[in-house]
Design a protein around this motif. Structure first.
Motif, PDB file in Angstrom:
ATOM      1  N   ILE A  89       0.878  -1.170   0.000  1.00 46.82           N
ATOM      2  CA  ILE A  89       0.000   0.000   0.000  1.00 46.82           C
ATOM      3  C   ILE A  89       0.919   1.224   0.000  1.00 46.82           C
ATOM      4  O   ILE A  89       1.899   1.258   0.763  1.00 46.82           O
ATOM      5  CB  ILE A  89      -0.916   0.022   1.241  1.00 46.82           C
ATOM      6  CG1 ILE A  89      -1.873  -1.180   1.233  1.00 46.82           C
ATOM      7  CG2 ILE A  89      -1.714   1.315   1.306  1.00 46.82           C
ATOM      8  CD1 ILE A  89      -2.758  -1.276   2.472  1.00 46.82           C
ATOM      9  N   PRO A  90       0.649   2.247  -0.823  1.00 44.15           N
ATOM     10  CA  PRO A  90       1.537   3.410  -0.882  1.00 44.15           C
ATOM     11  C   PRO A  90       1.649   4.164   0.447  1.00 44.15           C
ATOM     12  O   PRO A  90       2.748   4.439   0.928  1.00 44.15           O
ATOM     13  CB  PRO A  90       0.914   4.284  -1.972  1.00 44.15           C
ATOM     14  CG  PRO A  90       0.137   3.336  -2.827  1.00 44.15           C
ATOM     15  CD  PRO A  90      -0.385   2.286  -1.892  1.00 44.15           C
ATOM     16  N   ASP A  91       0.511   4.515   1.049  1.00 42.26           N
ATOM     17  CA  ASP A  91       0.524   5.288   2.295  1.00 42.26           C
ATOM     18  C   ASP A  91      -0.896   5.310   2.869  1.00 42.26           C
ATOM     19  O   ASP A  91      -1.843   4.807   2.269  1.00 42.26           O
ATOM     20  CB  ASP A  91       1.028   6.714   2.066  1.00 42.26           C
ATOM     21  CG  ASP A  91       0.294   7.427   0.923  1.00 42.26           C
ATOM     22  OD1 ASP A  91      -0.951   7.361   0.882  1.00 42.26           O
ATOM     23  OD2 ASP A  91       0.959   8.026   0.057  1.00 42.26           O
ATOM     24  N   TRP A  92      -1.034   5.934   4.052  1.00 38.93           N
ATOM     25  CA  TRP A  92      -2.327   5.984   4.724  1.00 38.93           C
ATOM     26  C   TRP A  92      -3.336   6.840   3.974  1.00 38.93           C
ATOM     27  O   TRP A  92      -4.543   6.703   4.169  1.00 38.93           O
ATOM     28  CB  TRP A  92      -2.176   6.497   6.156  1.00 38.93           C
ATOM     29  CG  TRP A  92      -2.027   5.413   7.179  1.00 38.93           C
ATOM     30  CD1 TRP A  92      -0.891   5.027   7.826  1.00 38.93           C
ATOM     31  CD2 TRP A  92      -3.061   4.550   7.675  1.00 38.93           C
ATOM     32  NE1 TRP A  92      -1.149   3.991   8.687  1.00 38.93           N
ATOM     33  CE2 TRP A  92      -2.477   3.682   8.621  1.00 38.93           C
ATOM     34  CE3 TRP A  92      -4.424   4.436   7.413  1.00 38.93           C
ATOM     35  CZ2 TRP A  92      -3.200   2.715   9.305  1.00 38.93           C
ATOM     36  CZ3 TRP A  92      -5.158   3.470   8.095  1.00 38.93           C
ATOM     37  CH2 TRP A  92      -4.551   2.618   9.022  1.00 38.93           C
ATOM     38  N   ASP A  93      -2.873   7.750   3.124  1.00 40.02           N
ATOM     39  CA  ASP A  93      -3.807   8.601   2.382  1.00 40.02           C
ATOM     40  C   ASP A  93      -4.732   7.797   1.480  1.00 40.02           C
ATOM     41  O   ASP A  93      -5.832   8.249   1.151  1.00 40.02           O
ATOM     42  CB  ASP A  93      -3.035   9.630   1.540  1.00 40.02           C
ATOM     43  CG  ASP A  93      -2.407  10.719   2.391  1.00 40.02           C
ATOM     44  OD1 ASP A  93      -2.847  10.885   3.550  1.00 40.02           O
ATOM     45  OD2 ASP A  93      -1.473  11.386   1.907  1.00 40.02           O
TER      46      ASP A  93
END
Length: 225
Positions: free
Chosen positions: A137-141
């Motif tokens: 997953i790239p990030d929490w955004d």
């Protein structure tokens, strides 16, 4: 909404495929069960029948079948689904399901039969953190943790309170399995698409059910005569 009854019970299916375990391989009970769902269970009403059977009965086999059925619902909602392990293992991320949207959004799922027992939110948050650190997953955004509850109790709001108290409102959501099925039904019977599903899950408060219930009432209203 019409419910189509299944012609073979979940218990019969599980007896045919064998004991669900994390044993790898293409011809294992878990893969036979998941293949059966992909090939034969494509209507929300069918999934409801099987999930209700899981919730009526007790035992590890039904808990694991429930996890697979929830992930199968994710596929019907338009996500690319990675099935998680049934049982945690050291050095492996213990999520129940990882749903990836064509839009780039990621939902990490944890399935719970009930809210009766205290649920620690840091576990699901930790799964997302691990998926980010391993670049799944790239990030929490673009990530969301989603609790799917089999038998929600409106009198028990421990999980919702924990999400608010721990300031996880932008990271975690709760939805009943019945509301998740309702979303699948809306996609089938009305002009509700995958992006609409995301629009319901992502911006709402901790508990998604009230939004789904409102949508269900709206779409079910007869048009002008």
């Amino acid at each position: 909404m019409a419910v189509r009854k299944t012609t073979i019970s979940l218990n019969q299916v599980l007896n045919l495929v064998g004991k669900l375990t994390d044993t790898p391989g293409g011809d294992t009970p878990r893969e036979r069960f998941r293949a059966f769902l992909r090939e034969n269970v494509q209507e929300a009403g069918q999934i409801r029948d099987y999930i209700q059977e899981c919730l009526r009965l007790t035992g590890e086999q039904y808990d694991r079948a429930l996890q697979d059925l929830v992930n199968h619902l994710g596929s019907l909602l338009g996500f690319k689904v990675t099935f998680g392990r049934y049982k945690g293992k050291k050095d492996e991320i213990g999520f129940d399901g990882h749903w990836e949207s064509p839009t780039g959004k990621h939902i990490v799922v944890e399935v719970k039969t009930t809210e009766t027992y205290a649920i620690k939110t840091n576990r699901l948050v930790g799964y997302v953190d691990e998926l980010i650190s391993t670049k799944k997953i790239p990030d929490w955004d673009c990530a969301l943790g989603l609790y799917v509850i089999g038998r929600p109790d409106p009198e028990i709001r421990q999980l919702e309170h924990a999400i608010i108290a721990e300031k996880r409102i932008h990271q975690l959501r709760i939805i009943s399995v019945e509301s998740l099925i309702s979303l699948a039904e809306m996609m089938t019977e009305y002009e509700v698409n995958h992006e609409d599903i995301l629009a319901i899950l992502l911006p709402s408060g901790p508990r998604v059910d009230p939004v789904v219930e409102l949508m269900t009432r709206i779409v079910a209203q007869p048009g002008p005569g």
